[in-house]
Design a protein around this motif. Sequence first.
Motif, PDB file in Angstrom:
ATOM      1  N   LEU A 400       0.787  -1.276   0.056  1.00 60.81           N
ATOM      2  CA  LEU A 400       0.012   0.007  -0.081  1.00 60.81           C
ATOM      3  C   LEU A 400       1.271   1.192   0.042  1.00 60.81           C
ATOM      4  O   LEU A 400       1.823   1.220   0.816  1.00 60.81           O
ATOM      5  CB  LEU A 400      -1.133   0.174   1.211  1.00 60.81           C
ATOM      6  CG  LEU A 400      -1.975   0.931   1.338  1.00 60.81           C
ATOM      7  CD1 LEU A 400      -3.095   0.405   0.454  1.00 60.81           C
ATOM      8  CD2 LEU A 400      -2.438   1.575   2.627  1.00 60.81           C
ATOM      9  N   PRO A 401       0.803   2.297  -0.898  1.00 64.17           N
ATOM     10  CA  PRO A 401       1.400   3.561  -0.778  1.00 64.17           C
ATOM     11  C   PRO A 401       1.634   4.173   0.519  1.00 64.17           C
ATOM     12  O   PRO A 401       0.723   4.041   1.326  1.00 64.17           O
ATOM     13  CB  PRO A 401       0.724   4.477  -2.077  1.00 64.17           C
ATOM     14  CG  PRO A 401      -0.246   3.643  -2.734  1.00 64.17           C
ATOM     15  CD  PRO A 401      -0.237   2.445  -1.793  1.00 64.17           C
ATOM     16  N   PHE A 410       7.070  -0.536  -6.569  1.00 70.77           N
ATOM     17  CA  PHE A 410       7.033   0.305  -7.942  1.00 70.77           C
ATOM     18  C   PHE A 410       8.093   0.611  -8.303  1.00 70.77           C
ATOM     19  O   PHE A 410       8.336   0.779  -9.656  1.00 70.77           O
ATOM     20  CB  PHE A 410       6.220   1.677  -7.208  1.00 70.77           C
ATOM     21  CG  PHE A 410       5.731   2.331  -8.340  1.00 70.77           C
ATOM     22  CD1 PHE A 410       4.643   2.058  -8.981  1.00 70.77           C
ATOM     23  CD2 PHE A 410       6.187   3.419  -9.021  1.00 70.77           C
ATOM     24  CE1 PHE A 410       3.949   2.423 -10.206  1.00 70.77           C
ATOM     25  CE2 PHE A 410       5.842   4.141 -10.019  1.00 70.77           C
ATOM     26  CZ  PHE A 410       4.424   3.686 -10.704  1.00 70.77           C
ATOM     27  N   MET A 436       0.365  -7.588  -7.766  1.00 72.86           N
ATOM     28  CA  MET A 436      -0.329  -6.673  -7.188  1.00 72.86           C
ATOM     29  C   MET A 436      -1.707  -6.873  -6.641  1.00 72.86           C
ATOM     30  O   MET A 436      -2.103  -6.672  -5.532  1.00 72.86           O
ATOM     31  CB  MET A 436      -0.406  -5.119  -7.872  1.00 72.86           C
ATOM     32  CG  MET A 436       0.422  -4.076  -7.676  1.00 72.86           C
ATOM     33  SD  MET A 436       0.075  -2.745  -8.750  1.00 72.86           S
ATOM     34  CE  MET A 436      -1.365  -2.190  -8.312  1.00 72.86           C
ATOM     35  N   ILE A 437      -2.322  -7.591  -7.784  1.00 73.92           N
ATOM     36  CA  ILE A 437      -3.538  -7.964  -7.559  1.00 73.92           C
ATOM     37  C   ILE A 437      -3.712  -9.341  -6.397  1.00 73.92           C
ATOM     38  O   ILE A 437      -4.362  -9.237  -5.610  1.00 73.92           O
ATOM     39  CB  ILE A 437      -4.329  -8.283  -8.820  1.00 73.92           C
ATOM     40  CG1 ILE A 437      -4.430  -7.161  -9.635  1.00 73.92           C
ATOM     41  CG2 ILE A 437      -5.811  -8.817  -8.402  1.00 73.92           C
ATOM     42  CD1 ILE A 437      -4.905  -7.381 -11.075  1.00 73.92           C
ATOM     43  N   LEU A 444      -5.592 -10.507   2.239  1.00 70.87           N
ATOM     44  CA  LEU A 444      -6.636  -9.947   2.712  1.00 70.87           C
ATOM     45  C   LEU A 444      -7.567 -11.120   3.131  1.00 70.87           C
ATOM     46  O   LEU A 444      -8.379 -11.122   4.118  1.00 70.87           O
ATOM     47  CB  LEU A 444      -7.434  -9.013   1.893  1.00 70.87           C
ATOM     48  CG  LEU A 444      -6.818  -7.651   1.572  1.00 70.87           C
ATOM     49  CD1 LEU A 444      -7.669  -6.712   0.685  1.00 70.87           C
ATOM     50  CD2 LEU A 444      -6.575  -7.128   2.913  1.00 70.87           C
TER      51      LEU A 444
ATOM     52  N   GLU B 148      -5.119   4.761  -3.597  1.00 71.78           N
ATOM     53  CA  GLU B 148      -5.272   3.491  -2.868  1.00 71.78           C
ATOM     54  C   GLU B 148      -5.357   3.835  -1.358  1.00 71.78           C
ATOM     55  O   GLU B 148      -6.152   3.001  -0.860  1.00 71.78           O
ATOM     56  CB  GLU B 148      -3.786   3.006  -2.889  1.00 71.78           C
ATOM     57  CG  GLU B 148      -3.517   2.299  -4.466  1.00 71.78           C
ATOM     58  CD  GLU B 148      -3.199   0.698  -4.320  1.00 71.78           C
ATOM     59  OE1 GLU B 148      -2.372   0.369  -3.392  1.00 71.78           O
ATOM     60  OE2 GLU B 148      -3.822  -0.021  -5.065  1.00 71.78           O
ATOM     61  N   LEU B 152      -8.407   2.026   0.716  1.00 69.44           N
ATOM     62  CA  LEU B 152      -8.086   1.343   1.850  1.00 69.44           C
ATOM     63  C   LEU B 152      -9.183   1.698   2.881  1.00 69.44           C
ATOM     64  O   LEU B 152      -9.803   0.857   3.747  1.00 69.44           O
ATOM     65  CB  LEU B 152      -6.844   1.741   2.449  1.00 69.44           C
ATOM     66  CG  LEU B 152      -6.579   1.630   3.844  1.00 69.44           C
ATOM     67  CD1 LEU B 152      -6.436  -0.068   4.328  1.00 69.44           C
ATOM     68  CD2 LEU B 152      -5.321   2.172   4.490  1.00 69.44           C
ATOM     69  N   PHE B 175     -11.711  -4.058  -2.245  1.00 72.05           N
ATOM     70  CA  PHE B 175     -10.386  -4.128  -2.374  1.00 72.05           C
ATOM     71  C   PHE B 175      -9.753  -4.466  -3.412  1.00 72.05           C
ATOM     72  O   PHE B 175      -9.157  -4.058  -4.403  1.00 72.05           O
ATOM     73  CB  PHE B 175      -9.747  -4.382  -1.214  1.00 72.05           C
ATOM     74  CG  PHE B 175      -8.274  -3.736  -0.957  1.00 72.05           C
ATOM     75  CD1 PHE B 175      -8.007  -2.728  -0.119  1.00 72.05           C
ATOM     76  CD2 PHE B 175      -7.243  -4.075  -1.553  1.00 72.05           C
ATOM     77  CE1 PHE B 175      -6.805  -2.075  -0.143  1.00 72.05           C
ATOM     78  CE2 PHE B 175      -5.976  -3.750  -1.441  1.00 72.05           C
ATOM     79  CZ  PHE B 175      -5.823  -2.646  -0.631  1.00 72.05           C
ATOM     80  N   ILE B 176     -10.235  -5.827  -3.662  1.00 71.20           N
ATOM     81  CA  ILE B 176      -9.686  -6.577  -4.762  1.00 71.20           C
ATOM     82  C   ILE B 176      -9.810  -6.133  -6.021  1.00 71.20           C
ATOM     83  O   ILE B 176      -9.400  -5.935  -6.932  1.00 71.20           O
ATOM     84  CB  ILE B 176      -9.946  -8.247  -4.533  1.00 71.20           C
ATOM     85  CG1 ILE B 176      -9.311  -8.548  -3.344  1.00 71.20           C
ATOM     86  CG2 ILE B 176      -9.610  -8.846  -5.908  1.00 71.20           C
ATOM     87  CD1 ILE B 176      -9.405  -9.968  -2.910  1.00 71.20           C
ATOM     88  N   ARG B 179      -8.051  -3.196  -6.801  1.00 69.18           N
ATOM     89  CA  ARG B 179      -6.616  -3.482  -7.184  1.00 69.18           C
ATOM     90  C   ARG B 179      -6.604  -3.982  -8.735  1.00 69.18           C
ATOM     91  O   ARG B 179      -5.645  -3.482  -9.172  1.00 69.18           O
ATOM     92  CB  ARG B 179      -6.058  -4.584  -6.478  1.00 69.18           C
ATOM     93  CG  ARG B 179      -5.649  -4.237  -4.995  1.00 69.18           C
ATOM     94  CD  ARG B 179      -3.924  -3.689  -5.432  1.00 69.18           C
ATOM     95  NE  ARG B 179      -3.656  -2.938  -4.244  1.00 69.18           N
ATOM     96  CZ  ARG B 179      -2.323  -3.154  -3.755  1.00 69.18           C
ATOM     97  NH1 ARG B 179      -1.714  -4.362  -3.973  1.00 69.18           N
ATOM     98  NH2 ARG B 179      -1.746  -2.340  -2.743  1.00 69.18           N
ATOM     99  N   ILE B 180      -7.795  -4.549  -9.159  1.00 68.50           N
ATOM    100  CA  ILE B 180      -7.513  -4.956 -10.645  1.00 68.50           C
ATOM    101  C   ILE B 180      -7.417  -3.736 -11.536  1.00 68.50           C
ATOM    102  O   ILE B 180      -6.697  -3.586 -12.240  1.00 68.50           O
ATOM    103  CB  ILE B 180      -8.723  -5.824 -11.148  1.00 68.50           C
ATOM    104  CG1 ILE B 180      -8.678  -6.966 -10.593  1.00 68.50           C
ATOM    105  CG2 ILE B 180      -8.704  -5.959 -12.585  1.00 68.50           C
ATOM    106  CD1 ILE B 180      -9.884  -7.932 -10.330  1.00 68.50           C
ATOM    107  N   ASP B 182      -6.409  -0.723 -10.290  1.00 71.46           N
ATOM    108  CA  ASP B 182      -5.064   0.154  -9.976  1.00 71.46           C
ATOM    109  C   ASP B 182      -4.065  -0.648 -10.775  1.00 71.46           C
ATOM    110  O   ASP B 182      -3.058  -0.016 -11.243  1.00 71.46           O
ATOM    111  CB  ASP B 182      -4.692  -0.292  -8.599  1.00 71.46           C
ATOM    112  CG  ASP B 182      -5.798   0.487  -7.729  1.00 71.46           C
ATOM    113  OD1 ASP B 182      -6.771   1.076  -8.350  1.00 71.46           O
ATOM    114  OD2 ASP B 182      -5.840   0.439  -6.308  1.00 71.46           O
ATOM    115  N   PHE B 183      -4.077  -1.973 -11.090  1.00 67.65           N
ATOM    116  CA  PHE B 183      -2.933  -2.747 -11.994  1.00 67.65           C
ATOM    117  C   PHE B 183      -2.932  -1.868 -13.293  1.00 67.65           C
ATOM    118  O   PHE B 183      -2.037  -1.641 -13.490  1.00 67.65           O
ATOM    119  CB  PHE B 183      -3.466  -4.367 -12.033  1.00 67.65           C
ATOM    120  CG  PHE B 183      -3.063  -4.994 -13.113  1.00 67.65           C
ATOM    121  CD1 PHE B 183      -1.552  -5.354 -13.104  1.00 67.65           C
ATOM    122  CD2 PHE B 183      -3.573  -5.233 -14.146  1.00 67.65           C
ATOM    123  CE1 PHE B 183      -1.259  -6.246 -14.258  1.00 67.65           C
ATOM    124  CE2 PHE B 183      -3.228  -5.657 -15.242  1.00 67.65           C
ATOM    125  CZ  PHE B 183      -1.950  -6.139 -15.320  1.00 67.65           C
ATOM    126  N   ALA B 186      -1.400   1.742 -12.557  1.00 70.00           N
ATOM    127  CA  ALA B 186      -0.161   1.622 -12.328  1.00 70.00           C
ATOM    128  C   ALA B 186       0.616   1.308 -13.903  1.00 70.00           C
ATOM    129  O   ALA B 186       1.719   2.196 -14.190  1.00 70.00           O
ATOM    130  CB  ALA B 186       0.200   0.443 -11.478  1.00 70.00           C
TER     131      ALA B 186
END
Lengths: 523, 669
Positions: A400-401, A410, A436-437, A444, B148, B152, B175-176, B179-180, B182-183, B186
């Motif tokens: 997490l950033p 990163f 990452m995913i 979690l 992110e 959270l 969250f997950i 994240r997909i 966010d992938f 990024a």
Amino acid sequence: MDNYLLTIITLLPVAGAVALVAVGRGEKPNANAMRWTALLTSLATFAVSLLLPLKFNSSAGLQFEQNLPWIDAFDLGVRYHVGVDGLSLWLVVLTTFLVPIALISSWNSINFRLREYLISMLALETGMIGVFVAMDMFLFYLFWEVMLVPMYFLIGVWGGERRIYAAVKFVIYTVVGSLLMLAAIIALYYLHGQATNNFTFDIATITESLKSHAFTLPLNEQRWLFWGFAIAFLIKVPLFPFHTWLPDAHVEAPTAGSVLLAGVLLKMGTYGLMRFNLPMFPDASRKYATFICALAVIGIIYGALVAMVQPDLKKLVAYSSVSHLGFVVLGIFSFTDQGLQGALYQMLNHGISTGALFMIVGFIYDRRHTRLISEFGGLANVMPVFSALFLVVTLSSIALPLLNGFVGEFLVLVGAFTSTTLPNAKLFTSLAATGMILSAVYMLWMYQRVVMGEVKNDKNRELTDIDFRERLALAPMIILIFVMGIYPALFLSRSDRAIADIRARVVPSAKVVAMTENFDNSK
Amino acid sequence: MNEPLLSAIILAPLAGALILGVFGKRMGERVISLIACLSVGISAALSFYVFFRHLHALEEGAKIHDYLFTWISVGAFRADFALLLDSLSGIYILFVTFVAFWIHVFATGYMKGEAGYWRFFAYLNLFMFAMLTLVLADNFLLMFVGWEGVGLCSYLLIGYYFTKDFANDAAKKAFIVNRIGDFGFALGVLLLFLKSGSIFYFDDPTRGIHGAFEWAASQAADPATLSVIFAGGITTIAVLMFVGATGKSAQIPLFVWLPDAMAGPTPVSALIHAATMVTAGVYMVSRASSIYVKAPTAMAIVAIIGGATALFAATIAIAQWDIKKVLAYSTVSQLGYMFLACGVGAFTAGIFHVFTHAFFKALLFLGSGSVIIGMHHEQDMSRMGGLRKYMPWTFRTMAVGWLAIAGVPLLSGFFSKDEILYRTFTSSVLDPTLGKLLWFVGAATALLTAIYMTRLMVLTFWGNERFDTHGSHKHDSHGHDDHHAPKESPTSMVLPLVVLAAGAIFAGYLGVPEGLSGGRIQNFFEHLLKPAIAEPVAHTEEAAHAAEGHGTELALTAFSTVIAFLGIWVGWRWFRRTPLWKPPRLLEEKYFVDEAYDAAIINPVKTASTGVLWKIIDVKLIDGAVNGAARLASLFGTGLRYAQSGLARSYVAIVVMGAVLVIGYFMLG
């Protein structure tokens, strides 16, 4: 004083171990006296080692050197040469930092042959520090092998049910690799001596001769030497498919053993790659980078997927290490500043996050004597402080950033993505980034099954929250997770030069992706 | 220009979160609510102060910085912890802090007596820190921090009732799925860095920084073909970033987390899952408008996904019974509208809809929260009805929100929605046929919106009382078991409703489309945002001029007015008569998307990981080989036992011999 600093840091733990032979003897062995001796020794070591970053000169290379002749018989040229540079500086401090924490975290966990246990821990510390500070290949190899012995005992004596299998597997895997490394060391020693008429095991000297072309290695020779070292290191990392010793070793090792195994021992492989393979065999490194990166990316995804379905907490964390270390290897073989820096940073991060995870698992193991995820659930109701700290570590592990893991991960992705030497760099990076995913998925899900929900198992109803000692052990890790995530310059600035040197060895005229290439500056 | 107060805007809520997180457990509810509201209040006050102080400069396109420190710097890669105020981030901080403040106030009443009151407000304040960081960041990596970070906080707040499994599942899913997204985000940032050498938005010579947007502006636009998506150029960057937006802003195919996120307390749904966080994707796309205008294919994708999501979610909303689920799908649908606007090049209209939507949707969610509390934690509309007389203020304020979202003229939603439809119809960016088609989709969505919102209002506030005031004693956390009649909420909850209702009425007047006033009233919103938003490139020359003249605009406005009233009329006739109309199963079950994902992705991955990777590859293949080799070696060793004299000297001899062999190889070779 500076000349002796590293020797003091390396030998202090062994001195403590020697003292432990005598401490607390008597009618009834005084367990606390022994524990305190070990703890104070490791704390003193840590305190002294803090002088290293404080006095470190970021613009210089190797520092705090001590270089004495050692074995001169037959003109062997073995020297006692120690020193640190930007590459090893933080790894030494990481080691001295983790040992006292590991001792505190398992203060009451070990009651059988306590004296021998503590001696093993301290001996292990000397071995680990020695690996990072040794600047002579002979010395390096010595520490590398010496370190195996206490670790073997830690797993084999104080481990779980299948400890013997795990300990033997650990040693055999490592020894197979290190024998190849020994052959490569001897060959390198010989070839260098023959070419320069200076028979030496000195790492800095050999690297220097290679750099100045006083000593050249054709690709064919580089290939053999590269793999001699690389196999030893890649097993240690561990890179897929050499990783199967790790889950067994972790599951069977006692908590403190797991913390150091994950925290420090796993870093030795990647350290070795950066110390030996890249600067000494740059052509071979470039040649095999694609192959190794492919294994790294497979490891990232494979480790994460297998971690996801583990019923045992320690195994889950072990497989997550395979995934995380894949990032490190990918960063190293991207041959970019960002990739290498990210790899080094990720080594430190992984030491802290995974070390903390093993401590957390240890805390609940001490209470319930099980590590099966299905045995838990709803711990947040009975252990709120534990759950909150566990969450921070979990988030650090999923990068997490503003927490440490993000910076390293990163940077590795930046380095790999912009690599000019790696074919299909974008594809590799995209695949790696799925980590990452996946890390969010397995971490979690695990956190949910252990911590959230109602308490369903009656055995968990009476659990006590972590006590002062346990909080004390975890607190420094939590603080570092934040500090390293928010202000990484503190660490990165000291390794900049060493990283640039390594990168320059592999990719001399680095086509640095900068504004100059794509951006019209005159505008 | 520098403005050190910018960092105070983000740090005030962070301080609140830290204080509450560390000491909150020992504080009373009054102190906790005071700290929580105060920290956001300070942030809001500073936002207004800073914005109006620099208003003139912002209109001129000024970029006001607040540099804190260099966060990561390795080689050519650099990311700063630095903030940027321009008109886009300026508008955002205004409505975010304003709406958030009133939602905080509402929550102090709503959460009364809940265990973990301190935890709730600590998370809420932390969310504000992350959201404002997202908005005020001056580079993509810091935006990613906020991005992110809000994810959270969303995770923590959805899973606030952590003993409930459905809440935990929803939190993890949020969250997950994010994240997909966010992938993709990024990778987009990485590609942008590779191409432009910078992840900063704009040039800043004082820090020696080159901006990615200046780079984008210097690039030629990509052709509008499909193959450019994978070409690794500017279109690829835009598409990857949009993948991030589909996660955070709940668009097809990643929308599945938002409806489940309603497991969180209602103020969370209002703040995070309606007014602010979920619009981050729209913010990001608008922020990167300089990149999108060079990528017509990406724009078309944004428009199509947005339009499709708008219609798709609206059809689900009409078939839901849970009052919050209706609003959740409505939010997904309205977010689709905003992306539709961005995709047709009307970024300003998209942001305008974000702005008005923040008021009326927060209002509707808080209203539903008031209803839920008034009904003693009942969310099923089939068990409501006739609440008008019990909860007059909740009813009145929600009615405003209803009419605003339905698009009734002179309320805020009308202006922004009308603007989007008009811009879609006349879009010069898209292929004209596609533009007309998307306009039709948008108009159909508007009709459905009016219908399902009328259904919600009718089922809740009109008709028979379908709840039981005396019957079985259901236990709820409020313990009002003595009297079960619904009752109006306390002032702390009603006051925010009134304030937001005022916003839902008047917010639209900041951006009255010029066509409506015949150019007499300046469209302040558009004027203000102009310097921060890149001008889209017209699809063809004629298309660029086709949209001129106000005639079309007025005709379309008349049409959308008709649609709004038609929808309300249909909804009224329909659900007054048959409030418990049974919707088609396909819609009620949300097209079985979750089930499809489970069957197609989640279960196969789990099975393969256990059955193949772990049990076969790891245990059988690799370990089998290792153990096999060990067995072979020990077999071999039995034969060699005689070589083992046990003397150290002979071992040394063997090692030396081995070494000699290796060295010999090199000497000969």
